[in-house]
Write a protein that holds these residues in place. Structure first.
Motif, PDB file in Angstrom:
ATOM      1  N   SER A 167      -3.492  -3.346  -2.411  1.00 19.60           N
ATOM      2  CA  SER A 167      -2.564  -4.457  -2.191  1.00 19.60           C
ATOM      3  C   SER A 167      -3.290  -5.783  -1.975  1.00 19.60           C
ATOM      4  N   ASN A 168      -2.488  -6.831  -1.980  1.00 15.56           N
ATOM      5  CA  ASN A 168      -2.942  -8.165  -1.588  1.00 15.56           C
ATOM      6  C   ASN A 168      -2.018  -8.623  -0.455  1.00 15.56           C
ATOM      7  N   PRO A 169      -2.399  -8.393   0.800  1.00 18.52           N
ATOM      8  CA  PRO A 169      -1.524  -8.704   1.930  1.00 18.52           C
ATOM      9  C   PRO A 169      -1.684 -10.119   2.482  1.00 18.52           C
ATOM     10  N   THR A 170      -2.267 -11.015   1.702  1.00 21.31           N
ATOM     11  CA  THR A 170      -2.535 -12.378   2.182  1.00 21.31           C
ATOM     12  C   THR A 170      -1.271 -13.071   2.665  1.00 21.31           C
ATOM     13  N   LYS A 171      -0.186 -12.942   1.912  1.00 26.33           N
ATOM     14  CA  LYS A 171       1.060 -13.625   2.258  1.00 26.33           C
ATOM     15  C   LYS A 171       1.597 -13.161   3.612  1.00 26.33           C
ATOM     16  N   ALA A 172       1.482 -11.858   3.896  1.00 29.25           N
ATOM     17  CA  ALA A 172       1.957 -11.331   5.177  1.00 29.25           C
ATOM     18  C   ALA A 172       1.190 -11.952   6.338  1.00 29.25           C
ATOM     19  N   PHE A 173      -0.099 -12.182   6.130  1.00 28.47           N
ATOM     20  CA  PHE A 173      -0.892 -12.805   7.188  1.00 28.47           C
ATOM     21  C   PHE A 173      -0.523 -14.280   7.343  1.00 28.47           C
ATOM     22  N   GLU A 174      -0.358 -14.962   6.213  1.00 25.35           N
ATOM     23  CA  GLU A 174      -0.083 -16.399   6.267  1.00 25.35           C
ATOM     24  C   GLU A 174       1.304 -16.713   6.823  1.00 25.35           C
ATOM     25  N   MET A 175       2.306 -15.905   6.494  1.00 22.27           N
ATOM     26  CA  MET A 175       3.671 -16.210   6.893  1.00 22.27           C
ATOM     27  C   MET A 175       4.138 -15.458   8.135  1.00 22.27           C
ATOM     28  N   LEU A 176       3.570 -14.271   8.360  1.00 14.51           N
ATOM     29  CA  LEU A 176       4.002 -13.446   9.491  1.00 14.51           C
ATOM     30  C   LEU A 176       2.921 -13.304  10.563  1.00 14.51           C
ATOM     31  N   GLY A 177       1.694 -13.664  10.220  1.00 12.66           N
ATOM     32  CA  GLY A 177       0.592 -13.436  11.152  1.00 12.66           C
ATOM     33  C   GLY A 177       0.255 -11.963  11.269  1.00 12.66           C
ATOM     34  N   TRP A 178       0.616 -11.175  10.225  1.00 14.54           N
ATOM     35  CA  TRP A 178       0.368  -9.734  10.260  1.00 14.54           C
ATOM     36  C   TRP A 178      -0.838  -9.361   9.411  1.00 14.54           C
ATOM     37  N   LYS A 179      -1.607  -8.416   9.915  1.00 11.35           N
ATOM     38  CA  LYS A 179      -2.631  -7.760   9.102  1.00 11.35           C
ATOM     39  C   LYS A 179      -2.888  -6.377   9.678  1.00 11.35           C
ATOM     40  N   ALA A 180      -3.354  -5.481   8.844  1.00 15.70           N
ATOM     41  CA  ALA A 180      -3.692  -4.136   9.296  1.00 15.70           C
ATOM     42  C   ALA A 180      -4.932  -4.211  10.183  1.00 15.70           C
ATOM     43  N   THR A 181      -4.848  -3.618  11.358  1.00 15.60           N
ATOM     44  CA  THR A 181      -5.966  -3.688  12.307  1.00 15.60           C
ATOM     45  C   THR A 181      -6.626  -2.345  12.572  1.00 15.60           C
ATOM     46  N   THR A 182      -6.044  -1.268  12.057  1.00 14.91           N
ATOM     47  CA  THR A 182      -6.597   0.068  12.282  1.00 14.91           C
ATOM     48  C   THR A 182      -7.517   0.442  11.133  1.00 14.91           C
ATOM     49  N   SER A 183      -8.782   0.665  11.436  1.00 17.98           N
ATOM     50  CA  SER A 183      -9.729   1.050  10.379  1.00 17.98           C
ATOM     51  C   SER A 183      -9.401   2.455   9.882  1.00 17.98           C
ATOM     52  N   LEU A 184      -9.867   2.766   8.704  1.00 12.60           N
ATOM     53  CA  LEU A 184      -9.628   4.100   8.147  1.00 12.60           C
ATOM     54  C   LEU A 184     -10.245   5.176   9.030  1.00 12.60           C
ATOM     55  N   ASP A 185     -11.461   4.955   9.513  1.00 10.59           N
ATOM     56  CA  ASP A 185     -12.101   5.941  10.390  1.00 10.59           C
ATOM     57  C   ASP A 185     -11.288   6.172  11.652  1.00 10.59           C
ATOM     58  N   ASP A 186     -10.826   5.083  12.275  1.00 11.06           N
ATOM     59  CA  ASP A 186     -10.044   5.218  13.501  1.00 11.06           C
ATOM     60  C   ASP A 186      -8.702   5.890  13.230  1.00 11.06           C
ATOM     61  N   GLY A 187      -8.078   5.538  12.109  1.00  9.02           N
ATOM     62  CA  GLY A 187      -6.797   6.133  11.776  1.00  9.02           C
ATOM     63  C   GLY A 187      -6.902   7.615  11.493  1.00  9.02           C
ATOM     64  N   LEU A 188      -7.941   8.005  10.761  1.00  8.24           N
ATOM     65  CA  LEU A 188      -8.154   9.425  10.484  1.00  8.24           C
ATOM     66  C   LEU A 188      -8.422  10.202  11.770  1.00  8.24           C
ATOM     67  N   ALA A 189      -9.252   9.632  12.633  1.00  9.81           N
ATOM     68  CA  ALA A 189      -9.578  10.310  13.889  1.00  9.81           C
ATOM     69  C   ALA A 189      -8.335  10.450  14.766  1.00  9.81           C
ATOM     70  N   ALA A 190      -7.515   9.397  14.831  1.00  3.03           N
ATOM     71  CA  ALA A 190      -6.297   9.447  15.644  1.00  3.03           C
ATOM     72  C   ALA A 190      -5.318  10.480  15.103  1.00  3.03           C
ATOM     73  N   THR A 191      -5.204  10.546  13.788  1.00  5.17           N
ATOM     74  CA  THR A 191      -4.302  11.519  13.174  1.00  5.17           C
ATOM     75  C   THR A 191      -4.792  12.938  13.420  1.00  5.17           C
ATOM     76  N   ALA A 192      -6.096  13.146  13.308  1.00  8.24           N
ATOM     77  CA  ALA A 192      -6.657  14.474  13.567  1.00  8.24           C
ATOM     78  C   ALA A 192      -6.431  14.896  15.011  1.00  8.24           C
ATOM     79  N   ARG A 193      -6.610  13.960  15.944  1.00 10.90           N
ATOM     80  CA  ARG A 193      -6.362  14.281  17.355  1.00 10.90           C
ATOM     81  C   ARG A 193      -4.903  14.654  17.576  1.00 10.90           C
ATOM     82  N   PHE A 194      -4.010  13.901  16.951  1.00 10.33           N
ATOM     83  CA  PHE A 194      -2.588  14.182  17.127  1.00 10.33           C
ATOM     84  C   PHE A 194      -2.248  15.589  16.641  1.00 10.33           C
ATOM     85  N   THR A 195      -2.758  15.970  15.489  1.00  7.35           N
ATOM     86  CA  THR A 195      -2.442  17.299  14.965  1.00  7.35           C
ATOM     87  C   THR A 195      -3.037  18.391  15.845  1.00  7.35           C
ATOM     88  N   ASP A 196      -4.201  18.139  16.437  1.00  9.47           N
ATOM     89  CA  ASP A 196      -4.810  19.114  17.344  1.00  9.47           C
ATOM     90  C   ASP A 196      -3.986  19.281  18.619  1.00  9.47           C
TER      91      ASP A 196
END
Length: 330
Positions: free
Chosen positions: A283-312
């Motif tokens: 994707s190109n999420p530039t517009k979401a950041f410029e107009m909403l101040g939104w951006k993804a803040t969870t890294s892939l490593d952190d997201g994978l680790a959090a998901t793995a913990r949840f399933t455990d």
């Protein structure tokens, strides 16, 4: 969005991954949530949910049922996550268009008649871009490659149409590949994590196939940001919601390999590429950041680790996910 506990947020597709997560997200903020489930929806994702979540079964393709639903619930906000056709087993064209387009039309028309209605946020899809999937801007011409993609393009166009011509408070979030706790068990990341714990891999396509993975908490924050900005952001705007990065299958498999210390090598091509597999889908999420101040803040490593913990830590949820899995993955 006002923090009053009397604010009512109606979420459709509430038994699905994103819909159920939004129910939990807004309930945790103290809002009354009306979780709208389809006639055949399995409610395992909402088991033991907050008491402020009210569940109701409605056929969104029936205009009279939708009108009655919104008239009774009187929501200030509608978050539409109802969808059909995102899996290879969901192939009935007429149902795809009824759920993904006609239901949106019914919801918008009913919401537009409510006093005090403030925001309709529709969950679009990066699939709308189809073959034009490499960092497209929101105003890039879509080139859909499936009935599902065509139906989502049509729904986006309808929300834009009523928002621009009737001043309806509607917005669209084109979601990239959302992952995290409660995701559909047949999807790539749940399968990678399940097999990874056993020291193996699921069947794999071309290692250079890519996706833009975005963690579910970031997606919920994007919906909330739109609602909070409803009085300041132009109606009818469309936003790409993703990390803005192409993650190849080779990369995510290596991350999972490191997470679980898998010894064996992956077998590439053990599964044939699907028609929606593209090498540069991000994707190109530039517009979401410029107009909403939104951006993804969870890294892939952190997201994978959090998901793995949840399933455990929630084996009952994992077991429910396996029992209710939709055949095939997209």
């Amino acid at each position: 969005m006002r923090r009053s506990a009397t604010s009512t947020v109606l979420v459709t597709g509430a038994t699905g991954f994103v819909g159920a997560s939004l129910c939990r997200h807004f309930a945790a903020k103290g809002h009354r949530v009306v979780a709208v489930c389809g006639p055949s929806g399995a409610g395992w994702r909402l088991a033991n949910a907050a008491s402020t979540i009210e569940t109701v079964k409605v056929d969104l393709t029936a205009a009279n049922e939708v009108s009655a639903l919104l008239r009774d619930a009187q929501p200030e906000v509608v978050l539409n996550c109802a969808a059909y056709g995102a899996y290879p087993s969901q192939t009935e064209p007429s149902r795809i268009y009824r759920v993904n387009f006609e239901a949106v039309r019914h919801l918008v028309e009913a919401a537009g008649a409510l006093p005090g209605f403030r925001a309709f946020v529709h969950a679009g899809s990066s699939s709308e871009y189809g073959l034009h999937c490499t960092a497209p801007r929101e105003d890039s011409a879509p080139l859909p490659d499936s009935d599902y993609a065509v139906s989502k393009v049509a729904a986006t166009a309808f929300v834009q149409f009523v928002s621009k011509t009737r001043n309806f408070p509607g917005w669209v979030l084109r979601l990239s590949s959302v992952y995290g706790p409660y995701e559909e068990a047949s999807r790539l990341i749940p399968r990678l994590l399940k097999c990874g714990k056993e020291g193996t891999y699921p069947p794999l396509v071309d290692p250079q196939i890519s996706r833009d993975f975005v963690y579910i908490d970031d997606v919920c924050n994007a919906f909330e940001r739109v609602v909070e900005s409803a009085t300041t952001v132009a109606r009818g705007e469309v936003f790409n919601i993703g990390s803005g990065h192409a993650t190849t299958l080779a990369t995510i498999v290596e991350r999972v390999r490191q997470l679980f210390g898998i010894a064996q090598e992956p077998v590439w091509g053990s599964m044939a590429n699907r028609r929606w597999d593209h090498r540069d889908w991000y994707s190109n999420p530039t517009k979401a950041f410029e107009m909403l101040g939104w951006k993804a803040t969870t890294s892939l490593d952190d997201g994978l680790a959090a998901t793995a913990r949840f399933t455990d830590e929630n084996t009952n949820v994992t077991n429910d996910a396996e029992r209710h899995a939709v055949t095939g993955a997209r």
